[in-house]
Design a protein around this motif. Structure first.
Motif, PDB file in Angstrom:
ATOM      1  N   ALA A  87      -0.648  -5.594  26.480  1.00 38.34           N
ATOM      2  CA  ALA A  87       0.032  -6.891  26.632  1.00 38.34           C
ATOM      3  C   ALA A  87       0.524  -7.394  25.285  1.00 38.34           C
ATOM      4  O   ALA A  87       1.635  -7.914  25.167  1.00 38.34           O
ATOM      5  CB  ALA A  87      -0.914  -7.906  27.286  1.00 38.34           C
ATOM      6  N   PHE A  88      -0.301  -7.237  24.264  1.00 38.09           N
ATOM      7  CA  PHE A  88       0.110  -7.637  22.918  1.00 38.09           C
ATOM      8  C   PHE A  88       1.336  -6.834  22.483  1.00 38.09           C
ATOM      9  O   PHE A  88       2.325  -7.412  22.006  1.00 38.09           O
ATOM     10  CB  PHE A  88      -1.038  -7.414  21.920  1.00 38.09           C
ATOM     11  N   ASP A  89       1.279  -5.519  22.638  1.00 42.97           N
ATOM     12  CA  ASP A  89       2.386  -4.661  22.214  1.00 42.97           C
ATOM     13  C   ASP A  89       3.676  -4.994  22.959  1.00 42.97           C
ATOM     14  O   ASP A  89       4.762  -4.978  22.380  1.00 42.97           O
ATOM     15  CB  ASP A  89       2.039  -3.181  22.419  1.00 42.97           C
ATOM     16  N   GLN A  90       3.557  -5.312  24.226  1.00 41.96           N
ATOM     17  CA  GLN A  90       4.744  -5.591  25.038  1.00 41.96           C
ATOM     18  C   GLN A  90       5.361  -6.937  24.726  1.00 41.96           C
ATOM     19  O   GLN A  90       6.579  -7.079  24.701  1.00 41.96           O
ATOM     20  CB  GLN A  90       4.385  -5.527  26.521  1.00 41.96           C
ATOM     21  N   HIS A  91       4.551  -7.947  24.436  1.00 42.73           N
ATOM     22  CA  HIS A  91       5.069  -9.309  24.323  1.00 42.73           C
ATOM     23  C   HIS A  91       4.999  -9.914  22.933  1.00 42.73           C
ATOM     24  O   HIS A  91       5.685 -10.920  22.672  1.00 42.73           O
ATOM     25  CB  HIS A  91       4.319 -10.222  25.293  1.00 42.73           C
ATOM     26  N   CYS A  92       4.180  -9.355  22.054  1.00 44.32           N
ATOM     27  CA  CYS A  92       3.940 -10.038  20.782  1.00 44.32           C
ATOM     28  C   CYS A  92       4.269  -9.209  19.543  1.00 44.32           C
ATOM     29  O   CYS A  92       4.423  -9.764  18.456  1.00 44.32           O
ATOM     30  CB  CYS A  92       2.469 -10.456  20.686  1.00 44.32           C
ATOM     31  N   ALA A  93       4.320  -7.917  19.672  1.00 44.19           N
ATOM     32  CA  ALA A  93       4.523  -7.052  18.498  1.00 44.19           C
ATOM     33  C   ALA A  93       5.980  -7.046  18.054  1.00 44.19           C
ATOM     34  O   ALA A  93       6.879  -7.317  18.751  1.00 44.19           O
ATOM     35  CB  ALA A  93       4.050  -5.644  18.807  1.00 44.19           C
ATOM     36  N   PRO A 145      -4.311 -15.299  17.906  1.00 48.38           N
ATOM     37  CA  PRO A 145      -3.338 -16.343  17.577  1.00 48.38           C
ATOM     38  C   PRO A 145      -1.896 -15.961  17.938  1.00 48.38           C
ATOM     39  O   PRO A 145      -1.142 -16.801  18.438  1.00 48.38           O
ATOM     40  CB  PRO A 145      -3.487 -16.524  16.063  1.00 48.38           C
ATOM     41  N   GLN A 146      -1.532 -14.702  17.724  1.00 51.36           N
ATOM     42  CA  GLN A 146      -0.177 -14.277  18.084  1.00 51.36           C
ATOM     43  C   GLN A 146       0.014 -14.316  19.596  1.00 51.36           C
ATOM     44  O   GLN A 146       1.077 -14.701  20.085  1.00 51.36           O
ATOM     45  CB  GLN A 146       0.110 -12.877  17.548  1.00 51.36           C
ATOM     46  N   MET A 147      -1.011 -13.917  20.330  1.00 48.34           N
ATOM     47  CA  MET A 147      -0.915 -13.927  21.789  1.00 48.34           C
ATOM     48  C   MET A 147      -0.877 -15.353  22.333  1.00 48.34           C
ATOM     49  O   MET A 147      -0.257 -15.608  23.370  1.00 48.34           O
ATOM     50  CB  MET A 147      -2.074 -13.138  22.402  1.00 48.34           C
ATOM     51  N   GLN A 148      -1.532 -16.280  21.636  1.00 44.73           N
ATOM     52  CA  GLN A 148      -1.541 -17.686  22.057  1.00 44.73           C
ATOM     53  C   GLN A 148      -0.141 -18.312  21.995  1.00 44.73           C
ATOM     54  O   GLN A 148       0.140 -19.290  22.673  1.00 44.73           O
ATOM     55  CB  GLN A 148      -2.499 -18.502  21.187  1.00 44.73           C
ATOM     56  N   LYS A 149       0.735 -17.745  21.196  1.00 41.33           N
ATOM     57  CA  LYS A 149       2.085 -18.289  21.022  1.00 41.33           C
ATOM     58  C   LYS A 149       3.027 -17.946  22.169  1.00 41.33           C
ATOM     59  O   LYS A 149       4.118 -18.501  22.254  1.00 41.33           O
ATOM     60  CB  LYS A 149       2.696 -17.761  19.718  1.00 41.33           C
ATOM     61  N   THR A 178      -2.366  -3.115  16.897  1.00 40.20           N
ATOM     62  CA  THR A 178      -3.191  -2.514  17.949  1.00 40.20           C
ATOM     63  C   THR A 178      -3.617  -1.088  17.585  1.00 40.20           C
ATOM     64  O   THR A 178      -4.714  -0.669  17.948  1.00 40.20           O
ATOM     65  CB  THR A 178      -2.484  -2.542  19.318  1.00 40.20           C
ATOM     66  N   ALA A 179      -2.802  -0.372  16.852  1.00 39.38           N
ATOM     67  CA  ALA A 179      -3.203   0.967  16.399  1.00 39.38           C
ATOM     68  C   ALA A 179      -4.380   0.865  15.432  1.00 39.38           C
ATOM     69  O   ALA A 179      -5.319   1.679  15.484  1.00 39.38           O
ATOM     70  CB  ALA A 179      -2.030   1.687  15.747  1.00 39.38           C
TER      71      ALA A 179
END
Length: 127
Positions: A121-127, A54-58, A4-5
């Motif tokens: 949302a990505f950083d919180q759940h997928c990173a 794709p990472q968020m889809q998981k 995300t950065a």
């Protein structure tokens, strides 16, 4: 650097280049910068399509959000690519200026929404 950065950094560079184009005008240098923006936008979209979504889809908690943003981006991508295609055909004048203004506005709105909602949302759940 996190995904995300990197994406946020690309947003900043896209708008820096677009603002430079607006200030320079549709000179040869301005067209050259717009081609540079096109390459950056294409790379940015590919990074989102191949890494972010794709990472968020998981993850169940981010799956719907990713699907919504990916779907919306298809329409925006079409508009942005049409703008760059008109550049390649040598368009200029008021119609091109209006199209450029609309494209910049839509990109800015979209990228702001990504930075406020999607990337956290990505950083919180997928990173």
């Amino acid at each position: 650097m996190s995904l995300t950065a990197i994406l946020k950094s690309e947003h900043q560079e896209i708008f820096r280049l677009l603002e430079a184009c607006r200030n320079i005008g549709m000179t040869e240098e301005g067209r050259k910068k717009l081609k540079e923006v096109k390459g950056l936008v294409m790379a940015h979209l590919a990074r989102e399509d191949h890494s972010l979504y794709p990472q968020m889809q998981k993850h169940a908690v981010t799956k719907e959000l990713a699907s919504t943003y990916a779907s919306e981006m298809k329409g925006i991508s079409h508009e942005v690519l049409a703008f760059f295609d008109s550049l390649e055909r040598g368009k200029a004048g008021m119609d091109f200026a209006r199209q450029m203004g609309a494209t910049i506005t839509h990109l800015r709105q979209r990228m702001t929404r990504e930075e406020i909602r999607l990337y956290p949302a990505f950083d919180q759940h997928c990173a």
